[in-house]
Design a protein around this motif. Structure first.
Motif, mmCIF file in Angstrom:
data_model
loop_
_atom_site.group_PDB
_atom_site.id
_atom_site.type_symbol
_atom_site.label_atom_id
_atom_site.label_comp_id
_atom_site.label_asym_id
_atom_site.label_seq_id
_atom_site.Cartn_x
_atom_site.Cartn_y
_atom_site.Cartn_z
ATOM 1 N N VAL A 235 1.888 -42.548 44.939
ATOM 2 C CA VAL A 235 1.011 -41.432 45.310
ATOM 3 C C VAL A 235 1.028 -40.374 44.214
ATOM 4 O O VAL A 235 -0.022 -39.856 43.807
ATOM 5 C CB VAL A 235 1.436 -40.837 46.675
ATOM 6 C CG1 VAL A 235 0.675 -39.559 46.967
ATOM 7 C CG2 VAL A 235 1.223 -41.853 47.787
ATOM 8 N N LEU A 236 2.195 -40.038 43.715
ATOM 9 C CA LEU A 236 2.304 -39.021 42.673
ATOM 10 C C LEU A 236 1.607 -39.467 41.385
ATOM 11 O O LEU A 236 0.988 -38.658 40.696
ATOM 12 C CB LEU A 236 3.771 -38.680 42.403
ATOM 13 C CG LEU A 236 4.465 -37.952 43.552
ATOM 14 C CD1 LEU A 236 5.959 -37.793 43.263
ATOM 15 C CD2 LEU A 236 3.826 -36.607 43.803
ATOM 16 N N GLU A 237 1.688 -40.747 41.075
ATOM 17 C CA GLU A 237 0.986 -41.261 39.894
ATOM 18 C C GLU A 237 -0.523 -41.089 40.046
ATOM 19 O O GLU A 237 -1.213 -40.756 39.077
ATOM 20 C CB GLU A 237 1.343 -42.728 39.659
ATOM 21 C CG GLU A 237 2.725 -42.926 39.066
ATOM 22 C CD GLU A 237 3.080 -44.395 38.922
ATOM 23 O OE1 GLU A 237 2.171 -45.248 38.827
ATOM 24 O OE2 GLU A 237 4.293 -44.685 38.911
ATOM 25 N N VAL B 128 -2.015 -38.765 41.781
ATOM 26 C CA VAL B 128 -2.298 -37.343 41.615
ATOM 27 C C VAL B 128 -2.294 -36.986 40.123
ATOM 28 O O VAL B 128 -3.197 -36.299 39.636
ATOM 29 C CB VAL B 128 -1.282 -36.470 42.395
ATOM 30 C CG1 VAL B 128 -1.425 -35.001 42.028
ATOM 31 C CG2 VAL B 128 -1.460 -36.666 43.889
ATOM 32 N N GLU B 129 -1.292 -37.452 39.390
ATOM 33 C CA GLU B 129 -1.225 -37.175 37.946
ATOM 34 C C GLU B 129 -2.443 -37.735 37.227
ATOM 35 O O GLU B 129 -3.005 -37.078 36.343
ATOM 36 C CB GLU B 129 0.063 -37.748 37.352
ATOM 37 C CG GLU B 129 1.305 -36.994 37.767
ATOM 38 C CD GLU B 129 2.586 -37.659 37.295
ATOM 39 O OE1 GLU B 129 3.651 -37.114 37.596
ATOM 40 O OE2 GLU B 129 2.518 -38.718 36.634
ATOM 41 N N LYS B 130 -2.865 -38.931 37.596
ATOM 42 C CA LYS B 130 -4.047 -39.533 36.978
ATOM 43 C C LYS B 130 -5.285 -38.685 37.273
ATOM 44 O O LYS B 130 -6.123 -38.455 36.399
ATOM 45 C CB LYS B 130 -4.255 -40.955 37.488
ATOM 46 C CG LYS B 130 -5.461 -41.630 36.875
ATOM 47 C CD LYS B 130 -5.669 -43.018 37.413
ATOM 48 C CE LYS B 130 -6.940 -43.596 36.814
ATOM 49 N NZ LYS B 130 -7.361 -44.807 37.467
ATOM 50 N N THR B 131 -5.394 -38.190 38.497
ATOM 51 C CA THR B 131 -6.534 -37.356 38.874
ATOM 52 C C THR B 131 -6.535 -36.052 38.078
ATOM 53 O O THR B 131 -7.584 -35.603 37.617
ATOM 54 C CB THR B 131 -6.510 -37.072 40.384
ATOM 55 O OG1 THR B 131 -6.507 -38.322 41.082
ATOM 56 C CG2 THR B 131 -7.709 -36.248 40.816
ATOM 57 N N VAL B 132 -5.372 -35.451 37.909
ATOM 58 C CA VAL B 132 -5.284 -34.219 37.123
ATOM 59 C C VAL B 132 -5.700 -34.487 35.678
ATOM 60 O O VAL B 132 -6.444 -33.706 35.087
ATOM 61 C CB VAL B 132 -3.860 -33.618 37.190
ATOM 62 C CG1 VAL B 132 -3.694 -32.492 36.189
ATOM 63 C CG2 VAL B 132 -3.571 -33.121 38.590
ATOM 64 N N ARG B 133 -5.245 -35.594 35.113
ATOM 65 C CA ARG B 133 -5.655 -35.941 33.736
ATOM 66 C C ARG B 133 -7.166 -36.124 33.653
ATOM 67 O O ARG B 133 -7.810 -35.668 32.708
ATOM 68 C CB ARG B 133 -4.926 -37.204 33.262
ATOM 69 C CG ARG B 133 -3.502 -36.972 32.807
ATOM 70 C CD ARG B 133 -2.938 -38.171 32.053
ATOM 71 N NE ARG B 133 -2.966 -39.396 32.837
ATOM 72 C CZ ARG B 133 -1.995 -39.784 33.667
ATOM 73 N NH1 ARG B 133 -0.930 -39.039 33.818
ATOM 74 N NH2 ARG B 133 -2.092 -40.910 34.334
ATOM 75 N N THR B 134 -7.757 -36.793 34.652
ATOM 76 C CA THR B 134 -9.204 -36.997 34.672
ATOM 77 C C THR B 134 -9.935 -35.668 34.752
ATOM 78 O O THR B 134 -10.924 -35.439 34.048
ATOM 79 C CB THR B 134 -9.604 -37.902 35.858
ATOM 80 O OG1 THR B 134 -8.925 -39.150 35.732
ATOM 81 C CG2 THR B 134 -11.100 -38.131 35.895
ATOM 82 N N LEU B 135 -9.444 -34.763 35.600
ATOM 83 C CA LEU B 135 -10.047 -33.428 35.698
ATOM 84 C C LEU B 135 -9.906 -32.673 34.379
ATOM 85 O O LEU B 135 -10.832 -31.988 33.948
ATOM 86 C CB LEU B 135 -9.404 -32.632 36.832
ATOM 87 C CG LEU B 135 -9.877 -32.973 38.233
ATOM 88 C CD1 LEU B 135 -8.974 -32.329 39.275
ATOM 89 C CD2 LEU B 135 -11.307 -32.534 38.430
ATOM 90 N N ASP B 136 -8.754 -32.785 33.735
ATOM 91 C CA ASP B 136 -8.562 -32.134 32.431
ATOM 92 C C ASP B 136 -9.568 -32.661 31.413
ATOM 93 O O ASP B 136 -10.192 -31.889 30.685
ATOM 94 C CB ASP B 136 -7.146 -32.364 31.901
ATOM 95 C CG ASP B 136 -6.097 -31.524 32.612
ATOM 96 O OD1 ASP B 136 -6.473 -30.538 33.283
ATOM 97 O OD2 ASP B 136 -4.903 -31.863 32.485
ATOM 98 N N GLU B 137 -9.726 -33.975 31.358
ATOM 99 C CA GLU B 137 -10.673 -34.577 30.420
ATOM 100 C C GLU B 137 -12.099 -34.131 30.718
ATOM 101 O O GLU B 137 -12.879 -33.835 29.808
ATOM 102 C CB GLU B 137 -10.558 -36.101 30.468
ATOM 103 C CG GLU B 137 -9.256 -36.623 29.889
ATOM 104 C CD GLU B 137 -9.001 -38.093 30.215
ATOM 105 O OE1 GLU B 137 -9.885 -38.749 30.810
ATOM 106 O OE2 GLU B 137 -7.903 -38.571 29.882
#
Length: 134
Positions: A111-113, A115-124
Protein backbone atom coordinates in the motif's frame (compact mmCIF):
# COMPACT_ATOMS: atom_id res chain seq x y z
CA UNK A 1 2.05 69.73 -1.13
CA UNK A 2 3.18 66.50 0.52
CA UNK A 3 2.11 62.97 -0.22
CA UNK A 4 1.50 60.23 2.33
CA UNK A 5 2.53 57.58 -0.21
CA UNK A 6 5.96 56.03 0.38
CA UNK A 7 8.65 57.15 -2.00
CA UNK A 8 9.93 54.60 -4.47
CA UNK A 9 13.38 53.22 -3.80
CA UNK A 10 16.14 54.12 -6.20
CA UNK A 11 18.61 51.56 -7.42
CA UNK A 12 22.14 52.56 -6.54
CA UNK A 13 24.05 53.55 -9.63
CA UNK A 14 27.04 51.40 -10.40
CA UNK A 15 29.76 53.01 -12.41
CA UNK A 16 31.40 49.65 -13.21
CA UNK A 17 28.38 48.35 -15.12
CA UNK A 18 26.11 51.21 -16.20
CA UNK A 19 22.80 50.49 -17.89
CA UNK A 20 23.11 52.07 -21.29
CA UNK A 21 20.50 50.12 -23.23
CA UNK A 22 16.82 50.98 -23.16
CA UNK A 23 13.70 49.06 -24.11
CA UNK A 24 10.53 50.98 -24.89
CA UNK A 25 7.41 49.39 -23.42
CA UNK A 26 3.86 50.39 -24.29
CA UNK A 27 0.77 49.69 -22.19
CA UNK A 28 -2.92 50.35 -22.56
CA UNK A 29 -4.67 52.15 -19.68
CA UNK A 30 -5.62 48.97 -17.82
CA UNK A 31 -2.15 47.44 -18.18
CA UNK A 32 -0.48 50.65 -17.01
CA UNK A 33 -2.74 50.75 -13.95
CA UNK A 34 -1.67 47.20 -13.09
CA UNK A 35 2.03 48.05 -13.51
CA UNK A 36 1.68 51.25 -11.47
CA UNK A 37 -0.07 49.42 -8.65
CA UNK A 38 2.41 46.53 -8.59
CA UNK A 39 5.37 48.91 -8.73
CA UNK A 40 3.97 51.00 -5.88
CA UNK A 41 3.42 47.88 -3.77
CA UNK A 42 7.03 46.85 -4.45
CA UNK A 43 8.26 50.37 -3.66
CA UNK A 44 9.72 50.80 -7.15
CA UNK A 45 9.29 53.10 -10.10
CA UNK A 46 7.28 51.46 -12.91
CA UNK A 47 10.31 51.10 -15.20
CA UNK A 48 12.40 49.52 -12.43
CA UNK A 49 9.55 47.16 -11.58
CA UNK A 50 9.16 46.10 -15.23
CA UNK A 51 12.93 45.63 -15.58
CA UNK A 52 13.19 43.48 -12.45
CA UNK A 53 10.19 41.38 -13.44
CA UNK A 54 11.50 40.83 -16.97
CA UNK A 55 14.98 39.93 -15.74
CA UNK A 56 13.61 37.52 -13.13
CA UNK A 57 11.65 35.68 -15.81
CA UNK A 58 14.56 35.71 -18.27
CA UNK A 59 16.92 34.31 -15.61
CA UNK A 60 14.41 31.57 -14.71
CA UNK A 61 14.23 32.92 -11.17
CA UNK A 62 10.44 32.92 -11.49
CA UNK A 63 8.20 30.98 -13.80
CA UNK A 64 5.26 32.93 -15.13
CA UNK A 65 2.10 30.92 -15.48
CA UNK A 66 -1.26 31.90 -16.92
CA UNK A 67 -4.09 32.03 -14.38
CA UNK A 68 -5.65 28.78 -15.62
CA UNK A 69 -2.27 27.04 -15.28
CA UNK A 70 -1.92 28.35 -11.74
CA UNK A 71 -5.25 26.78 -10.87
CA UNK A 72 -4.13 23.45 -12.35
CA UNK A 73 -0.87 23.66 -10.40
CA UNK A 74 -2.81 24.45 -7.22
CA UNK A 75 -5.03 21.42 -7.79
CA UNK A 76 -2.01 19.19 -8.37
CA UNK A 77 -0.30 20.55 -5.27
CA UNK A 78 -3.45 19.99 -3.21
CA UNK A 79 -3.69 16.43 -4.54
CA UNK A 80 -0.05 15.82 -3.67
CA UNK A 81 -0.60 17.07 -0.12
CA UNK A 82 -3.63 14.82 0.23
CA UNK A 83 -1.68 11.77 -0.93
CA UNK A 84 1.15 12.62 1.46
CA UNK A 85 -1.36 12.78 4.31
CA UNK A 86 -2.71 9.40 3.29
CA UNK A 87 0.82 8.06 3.39
CA UNK A 88 1.31 9.49 6.86
CA UNK A 89 -1.94 7.91 8.01
CA UNK A 90 -0.90 4.59 6.52
CA UNK A 91 2.41 4.77 8.36
CA UNK A 92 0.53 5.35 11.61
CA UNK A 93 -1.79 2.43 10.86
CA UNK A 94 1.16 0.25 9.99
CA UNK A 95 2.81 1.09 13.29
CA UNK A 96 -0.30 0.11 15.25
CA UNK A 97 -0.93 -3.04 13.24
CA UNK A 98 2.69 -4.13 13.40
CA UNK A 99 2.73 -3.75 17.18
CA UNK A 100 -0.35 -6.00 17.48
CA UNK A 101 0.85 -8.38 14.78
CA UNK A 102 -2.54 -8.32 12.99
CA UNK A 103 -1.42 -7.11 9.55
CA UNK A 104 1.50 -8.38 7.53
CA UNK A 105 4.29 -5.95 6.73
CA UNK A 106 4.19 -7.07 3.08
CA UNK A 107 0.60 -5.93 2.58
CA UNK A 108 1.21 -2.59 4.25
CA UNK A 109 4.41 -2.16 2.28
CA UNK A 110 2.50 -2.71 -0.95
CA UNK A 111 0.00 0.00 0.00
CA UNK A 112 2.78 2.43 0.90
CA UNK A 113 4.56 1.70 -2.38
CA UNK A 114 1.37 2.61 -4.25
CA UNK A 115 1.14 5.87 -2.35
CA UNK A 116 4.80 6.68 -3.10
CA UNK A 117 4.26 5.88 -6.78
CA UNK A 118 1.21 8.16 -6.85
CA UNK A 119 3.18 11.00 -5.25
CA UNK A 120 5.94 10.57 -7.84
CA UNK A 121 3.33 10.63 -10.63
CA UNK A 122 1.81 13.82 -9.19
CA UNK A 123 5.29 15.37 -8.94
CA UNK A 124 6.01 14.52 -12.57
CA UNK A 125 2.64 15.92 -13.67
CA UNK A 126 3.23 19.12 -11.71
CA UNK A 127 6.67 19.59 -13.28
CA UNK A 128 5.23 18.89 -16.74
CA UNK A 129 2.60 21.60 -16.24
CA UNK A 130 5.22 24.03 -14.94
CA UNK A 131 7.43 23.37 -17.97
CA UNK A 132 4.50 23.69 -20.37
CA UNK A 133 4.50 20.05 -21.42
CA UNK A 134 1.00 19.32 -20.13
Amino acid sequence: MTSDAPRARRRERRSDNPRTHRVNLAYNDAELAIILTAAALAGLKPAAYAARAALAVARDEVSPAPVDEKERLRMLADARVAVNRIGTNLNQIAHVLNSDGVETPERLSAVLERVEKTVRTLDEATIAVMEGRA
